[in-house]
Motif scaffolding. Structure first.
Motif, short mmCIF file in Angstrom:
data_model
loop_
_atom_site.label_atom_id
_atom_site.label_comp_id
_atom_site.label_asym_id
_atom_site.label_seq_id
_atom_site.Cartn_x
_atom_site.Cartn_y
_atom_site.Cartn_z
N ILE A 170 100.11 6.61 -11.92
CA ILE A 170 98.65 6.63 -12.07
C ILE A 170 98.24 6.20 -13.48
O ILE A 170 97.31 5.40 -13.66
N GLU A 171 98.96 6.68 -14.47
CA GLU A 171 98.65 6.32 -15.86
C GLU A 171 98.81 4.82 -16.11
O GLU A 171 98.10 4.24 -16.94
N ASP A 226 91.60 9.35 -13.99
CA ASP A 226 91.59 10.62 -14.73
C ASP A 226 91.39 11.80 -13.78
O ASP A 226 91.98 12.87 -13.97
N ALA A 227 90.55 11.60 -12.76
CA ALA A 227 90.33 12.66 -11.78
C ALA A 227 91.61 12.92 -10.99
O ALA A 227 91.93 14.08 -10.67
N LEU A 228 92.36 11.87 -10.69
CA LEU A 228 93.62 12.03 -9.97
C LEU A 228 94.63 12.79 -10.82
O LEU A 228 95.35 13.66 -10.33
N LEU A 229 94.67 12.46 -12.10
CA LEU A 229 95.60 13.16 -13.00
C LEU A 229 95.22 14.63 -13.14
O LEU A 229 96.09 15.51 -13.17
N SER A 230 93.93 14.91 -13.18
CA SER A 230 93.47 16.29 -13.37
C SER A 230 93.77 17.18 -12.17
O SER A 230 93.85 18.40 -12.30
N LYS A 243 89.14 -1.37 -12.90
CA LYS A 243 90.08 -0.76 -13.83
C LYS A 243 89.85 0.76 -13.87
O LYS A 243 88.72 1.23 -13.93
N GLY A 244 90.95 1.48 -13.84
CA GLY A 244 90.86 2.94 -13.88
C GLY A 244 90.45 3.57 -12.57
O GLY A 244 90.17 4.78 -12.53
N LYS A 245 90.42 2.80 -11.48
CA LYS A 245 89.97 3.32 -10.19
C LYS A 245 91.03 3.07 -9.11
O LYS A 245 91.78 2.10 -9.16
N VAL A 246 91.03 3.97 -8.14
CA VAL A 246 91.93 3.86 -6.99
C VAL A 246 91.12 4.13 -5.73
O VAL A 246 90.40 5.13 -5.64
N ARG A 278 106.34 14.42 -8.58
CA ARG A 278 105.04 14.51 -9.22
C ARG A 278 105.01 13.80 -10.57
O ARG A 278 104.05 13.07 -10.89
N ALA A 279 106.04 13.99 -11.39
CA ALA A 279 106.06 13.38 -12.72
C ALA A 279 106.05 11.86 -12.62
O ALA A 279 105.40 11.17 -13.44
N MET A 280 106.73 11.31 -11.62
CA MET A 280 106.74 9.85 -11.45
C MET A 280 105.37 9.36 -10.96
O MET A 280 104.91 8.30 -11.39
#
Length: 512
Positions: free
Chosen positions: A367-368, A453-457, A404-407, A360-362
């Motif tokens: 994502i970042e 950001d949604a993925l990180l959250s 940018k910022g999207k997946v 998960r940390a990787m």
């Protein structure tokens, strides 16, 4: 080699007809060699004997063809023809296929010496190309069996006139797949489903002048496909520079032979452990590539984790993977190998890399980084000879401004066909996935665009089924399909229609 001698002159009974072999005849001829080994050695070992013999036969027959052309150019002057510099490879005296066929005893030893002599005569191109097969081990492969193989291969002339490069390349790929079919679960280490490779290549769109790299290249199929895709588009595939590294000695040799037999010469294949000893450098650091295509071995346990933790090339920027799974070590190696301006990659992985807790940390750092462009889920059976479902992860170092910022997540698990126990992607499937990939629109149960950001959250969980959801008939309150979905679906159907129309036009032109 003696300039007055040709294979046809000394091999009575050999078929030297000028007409081309058709694909079915070529495939039957190639597989016929393998049939002669059935019951004598393990099916997984066919490749280490058949491929070198095929390559040896091909380069000798092409050399004869080139010599005949040189004789014609010099009005039959054999001495001048022998000095001609336009031979692709040099065949030393006494080490031609015809010479080996005339050997009465010690056939394995004669073959081994001929192959070494040819490698030595062409060091820049062929050093080590024939691999490490034990030709002199008569307990494993008797003189009688070798004689049978040589006589079988001698029934056809593999000149360029009879078997052009594209056709022989296709035949070689056919043989690779047949060996994969016969060798069962071990096949994944040297064979990747070619319909899937075509999809991955078209997602990345390599261009002439670019570099293409496969860090675990197996038999070179991904590199061959990249070149073939440019050729299919009418672009100069010879302007690609191809790079590959492969740990297995014989498999790396097969990759080199594969590229040569496809008429590709602008390549570099190195043998070694990509994680422990990467072999492509630029200055003091790893070489960076425009395009990377990869199918790393999944979840290997035997790797040097301690060395990777102190990696001199800083490939552990997201962290150090667990000992029991090296997937993210390969993942980070590939990310570190991308050109900072033009780099993009497509990697075939098992779904576990998307959601396992100990990685998960990787994933969070991935994502970042905003390298992650697309996560594509595929149907069962596209991991060769395995029911496991695969995913393709696409990274890009310079996304389009609007991306940018999207997946983008695509669930294409329903897009596959299965024939005689093998799964594959049809051209319609490939077109549908590509339209969705380029459209970047939400289609209920098929695609979902996400902000990083949604993925990180949500805990950096990239599991496709938890993001895209299930397929259902979505509509607005008035019964209409949403505009964005309708437009994307229109693009998908338009792409399929255009492809079918092009095929129909080609058929009609062919019948004129």
């Amino acid at each position: 080699m003696n300039g007055t001698r040709s294979t046809a002159d000394v091999l009575p009974g050999t078929d030297v007809a000028a007409e081309q072999l058709n694909q079915r005849e070529l495939e039957n001829y190639l597989w016929g060699a393998a049939v002669r080994l059935r019951g004598l050695i393990d099916a997984g070992d066919y490749k280490q004997f058949i491929f070198p013999l095929l390559f040896f036969k091909r380069i000798c027959d092409v050399h004869d063809e080139e010599r005949e052309q040189a004789l014609a150019a010099y009005d039959g002057d054999a001495e001048m023809a022998a000095k001609e510099e336009n031979y692709q490879f040099q065949i030393p005296d006494g080490h031609h296929w015809a010479d080996i066929r005339q050997t009465r005893s010690g056939l394995g030893s004669a073959l081994a010496k001929a192959m070494k002599a040819i490698e030595k005569a062409n060091p820049e191109q062929l050093l080590g190309v024939f691999g490490d097969a034990q030709w002199t081990n008569t307990e494993r492969l008797s003189d009688a069996t070798l004689r049978d193989l040589l006589e079988h291969f001698s029934t056809q002339i593999l000149s360029l006139a009879r078997v052009p490069e594209d056709e022989l390349g296709q035949g070689y790929e056919y043989l690779i797949k047949k060996f994969a079919d016969d060798s069962g679960h071990t096949a994944q280490e040297f064979y990747t489903n070619r319909t899937l490779v075509r999809l991955m290549t078209r997602m990345l769109e390599p261009e002439p002048g670019e570099t293409v790299y496969d860090p675990t290249c197996g038999t070179g199929g991904m590199l061959v496909t990249a070149a073939a895709e440019l050729k299919r588009q009418g672009k100069d595939h010879r302007q690609l520079t191809l790079y590959g590294q492969e740990f297995n000695v014989m498999t790396s040799s097969i990759a080199r032979m594969n590229l040569y037999l496809h008429g590709i010469e602008n390549f570099y294949i190195e043998r070694g452990d990509t994680l422990g000893e990467p072999l492509f450098f630029e200055g003091d650091g790893l070489r960076r590539f425009d395009v990377v295509l990869a199918n790393p071995p999944y979840s290997i346990k035997q790797w040097n984790r301690r060395l990777f933790a102190k990696d001199p090339y800083q490939r552990n920027m997201w962290g150090v993977p667990p000992q029991g799974r090296a997937d993210y070590a390969f993942f980070q190696h590939i990310a570190a190998s991308l050109h900072p301006e033009t780099g993009r990659c497509a990697i075939l992985f098992p779904h576990g890399v998307l959601s396992r807790e100990d990685e998960r940390a990787m994933r969070e750092k991935l994502i970042e980084s905003d390298l992650l462009e697309c996560v594509l889920g595929l149907g069962p059976g596209l991991f060769y000879n395995s029911p496991m479902e695969a995913c393709v992860v696409v990274l890009r170092t310079r996304k389009r401004p609007e991306r940018k910022g999207k997946v983008l997540f695509i669930d294409a698990a329903h897009l596959f066909e299965r024939v005689r126990g093998q799964s594959f992607l049809s051209e319609d499937h490939i077109a549908e996935i590509l339209a969705a990939y380029h459209g970047c629109q939400n289609i209920n149960g098929f695609t979902q665009d996400m902000d990083k950001d949604a993925l990180l959250s949500r805990g950096s969980d990239l599991a496709i089924n938890r993001i895209v959801g299930t397929r259902s008939s979505e509509s607005t309150s008035d019964g209409q399909v949403p505009l964005q979905q309708a437009l994307t679906e229109w693009d998908v159907h338009a792409a399929n229609t255009a492809r079918h129309l092009a095929g129909l036009i080609a058929q009609l032109k062919g019948g004129e």
